[in-house]
Design a protein around this motif. Sequence first.
Motif, PDB file in Angstrom:
ATOM      1  N   UNK A 117       0.790  -1.227   0.000  1.00  0.00           N
ATOM      2  CA  UNK A 117       0.000   0.000   0.000  1.00  0.00           C
ATOM      3  C   UNK A 117       0.817   1.270   0.000  1.00  0.00           C
ATOM      4  N   UNK A 118       2.128   1.150  -0.120  1.00  0.00           N
ATOM      5  CA  UNK A 118       2.995   2.332  -0.072  1.00  0.00           C
ATOM      6  C   UNK A 118       3.256   2.959  -1.442  1.00  0.00           C
ATOM      7  N   UNK A 119       3.650   2.200  -2.459  1.00  0.00           N
ATOM      8  CA  UNK A 119       4.272   2.824  -3.637  1.00  0.00           C
ATOM      9  C   UNK A 119       3.444   3.888  -4.348  1.00  0.00           C
ATOM     10  N   UNK A 120       2.257   3.572  -4.808  1.00  0.00           N
ATOM     11  CA  UNK A 120       1.502   4.526  -5.621  1.00  0.00           C
ATOM     12  C   UNK A 120       1.141   5.781  -4.840  1.00  0.00           C
ATOM     13  N   UNK A 121       0.595   5.624  -3.638  1.00  0.00           N
ATOM     14  CA  UNK A 121       0.088   6.802  -2.934  1.00  0.00           C
ATOM     15  C   UNK A 121       1.197   7.636  -2.306  1.00  0.00           C
ATOM     16  N   UNK A 122       2.209   7.009  -1.759  1.00  0.00           N
ATOM     17  CA  UNK A 122       3.274   7.785  -1.130  1.00  0.00           C
ATOM     18  C   UNK A 122       4.168   8.440  -2.175  1.00  0.00           C
ATOM     19  N   UNK A 123       4.351   7.786  -3.317  1.00  0.00           N
ATOM     20  CA  UNK A 123       5.108   8.422  -4.398  1.00  0.00           C
ATOM     21  C   UNK A 123       4.303   9.575  -4.984  1.00  0.00           C
ATOM     22  N   UNK A 124       2.991   9.382  -5.178  1.00  0.00           N
ATOM     23  CA  UNK A 124       2.150  10.459  -5.705  1.00  0.00           C
ATOM     24  C   UNK A 124       2.117  11.641  -4.754  1.00  0.00           C
ATOM     25  N   UNK A 125       1.988  11.377  -3.454  1.00  0.00           N
ATOM     26  CA  UNK A 125       1.968  12.456  -2.465  1.00  0.00           C
ATOM     27  C   UNK A 125       3.291  13.202  -2.445  1.00  0.00           C
ATOM     28  N   UNK A 126       4.390  12.472  -2.545  1.00  0.00           N
ATOM     29  CA  UNK A 126       5.714  13.097  -2.592  1.00  0.00           C
ATOM     30  C   UNK A 126       5.854  13.968  -3.836  1.00  0.00           C
ATOM     31  N   UNK A 127       5.403  13.453  -4.967  1.00  0.00           N
ATOM     32  CA  UNK A 127       5.439  14.208  -6.219  1.00  0.00           C
ATOM     33  C   UNK A 127       4.627  15.501  -6.096  1.00  0.00           C
ATOM     34  N   UNK A 128       3.402  15.386  -5.544  1.00  0.00           N
ATOM     35  CA  UNK A 128       2.518  16.555  -5.442  1.00  0.00           C
ATOM     36  C   UNK A 128       3.103  17.619  -4.517  1.00  0.00           C
ATOM     37  N   UNK A 129       3.668  17.204  -3.402  1.00  0.00           N
ATOM     38  CA  UNK A 129       4.172  18.167  -2.415  1.00  0.00           C
ATOM     39  C   UNK A 129       5.486  18.798  -2.848  1.00  0.00           C
ATOM     40  N   UNK A 151      -1.051  28.119   0.968  1.00  0.00           N
ATOM     41  CA  UNK A 151       0.043  28.261   0.014  1.00  0.00           C
ATOM     42  C   UNK A 151       0.076  27.148  -1.032  1.00  0.00           C
ATOM     43  N   UNK A 152      -0.448  25.980  -0.672  1.00  0.00           N
ATOM     44  CA  UNK A 152      -0.380  24.830  -1.566  1.00  0.00           C
ATOM     45  C   UNK A 152      -1.660  24.017  -1.422  1.00  0.00           C
ATOM     46  N   UNK A 153      -2.281  23.714  -2.563  1.00  0.00           N
ATOM     47  CA  UNK A 153      -3.498  22.902  -2.598  1.00  0.00           C
ATOM     48  C   UNK A 153      -3.227  21.668  -3.453  1.00  0.00           C
ATOM     49  N   UNK A 154      -3.525  20.500  -2.914  1.00  0.00           N
ATOM     50  CA  UNK A 154      -3.407  19.246  -3.659  1.00  0.00           C
ATOM     51  C   UNK A 154      -4.818  18.765  -3.959  1.00  0.00           C
ATOM     52  N   UNK A 155      -5.181  18.741  -5.261  1.00  0.00           N
ATOM     53  CA  UNK A 155      -6.568  18.532  -5.654  1.00  0.00           C
ATOM     54  C   UNK A 155      -6.726  17.382  -6.654  1.00  0.00           C
ATOM     55  N   UNK A 156      -7.275  16.232  -6.206  1.00  0.00           N
ATOM     56  CA  UNK A 156      -7.606  15.163  -7.140  1.00  0.00           C
ATOM     57  C   UNK A 156      -9.069  15.194  -7.576  1.00  0.00           C
TER      58      UNK A 156
END
Length: 339
Positions: free
Chosen positions: A124-136, A217-222
Amino acid sequence: MATMRAVDIQGGVGDATKLFINDQSPVPELKDGELLVKVKAFGLNRMDLMQRQGMYPLPPQAPKTLGVEFSGTVEKVSGDVGDFKVNDAVFGLAYGGAYAEYIAVNAKMCIHKPKEVSWVQAAGIPEVWITATQALWTVGRFKPGMRVLIHAGASGVGIAAVQLAKHAGAAAVYVTAGSDEKIKFCVEQLGADAGFNYKTQNFAEEIMKATENKGVDLIVDPVGQTHFQKDIDCAARDGAIVVLAMMSGPVAKEVNIGPILFKRLRIEGTTLRSRDLEYQRALRDKVVEEALPGIVDGSLKVFVDKVFDWTDIIEAHKHMESNDSQGKIICTTNYYKEE
């Protein structure tokens, strides 16, 4: 030709009831630099639902089998695979093929599984934690002291992004979600400073109140369409809006673009699966740096909503479609209980 069991779709596309396990699927052949991994567990993502329905454009290197994240043991290696070797416990991100007994994946997208992390958690780590890291960091250019808004806070990416932002020194992290229960989860379990139910509250107005009219300052929007105007309304001067998906639709009508100019906003869309290998490798390294130590010591948590045996893949997809989940939905294969 060697065969294995893998999840397939009757007719190629369809609803969840069309999923079945095909015991005559070919075992993938390795290219140079790849690992053949015996899959113990794999994670579900919304792109899987879209792909199943024929609504997700696949990158050319993706196999038809669903699934992009997995955990398991290395069965075979080909060429230069760095420090990976047969029998290593690994987890990783792939272009596809994770809903299967075996997956071929480039070694650059695999991570050694720490003993403190279970097979289920690792999947459960790769897709969501990589995506969150990319977004931030990669797209959002996050810095300590920023005020951050994460939409769909109880989703897999939301859960990772809230924790990462707090862990990395955000001044405040706000979330939206579609139920009071999910808001409570985000605040009490993830550490969000406040949350707003977008079905009953105008989150833009609430954000402005919470920030003394400074905005975030930062919005992450899916989410997309339904949230876009409010994103613009509650963004701070020189703020950024990172668009990850369009769950509510792609067309936002009658948007007031004036604040984009006057606030000097930066709006950027981003994807992950279609990115090239080196881009994804850099994100993998960032996750190993920013997230994995916290996951190992428990300061960052991988929340698993429900675990299904992969023979219940229809029920697993239906559960994701219900939008009732808080955290990752994981399936375990017949290899899960092997030591």
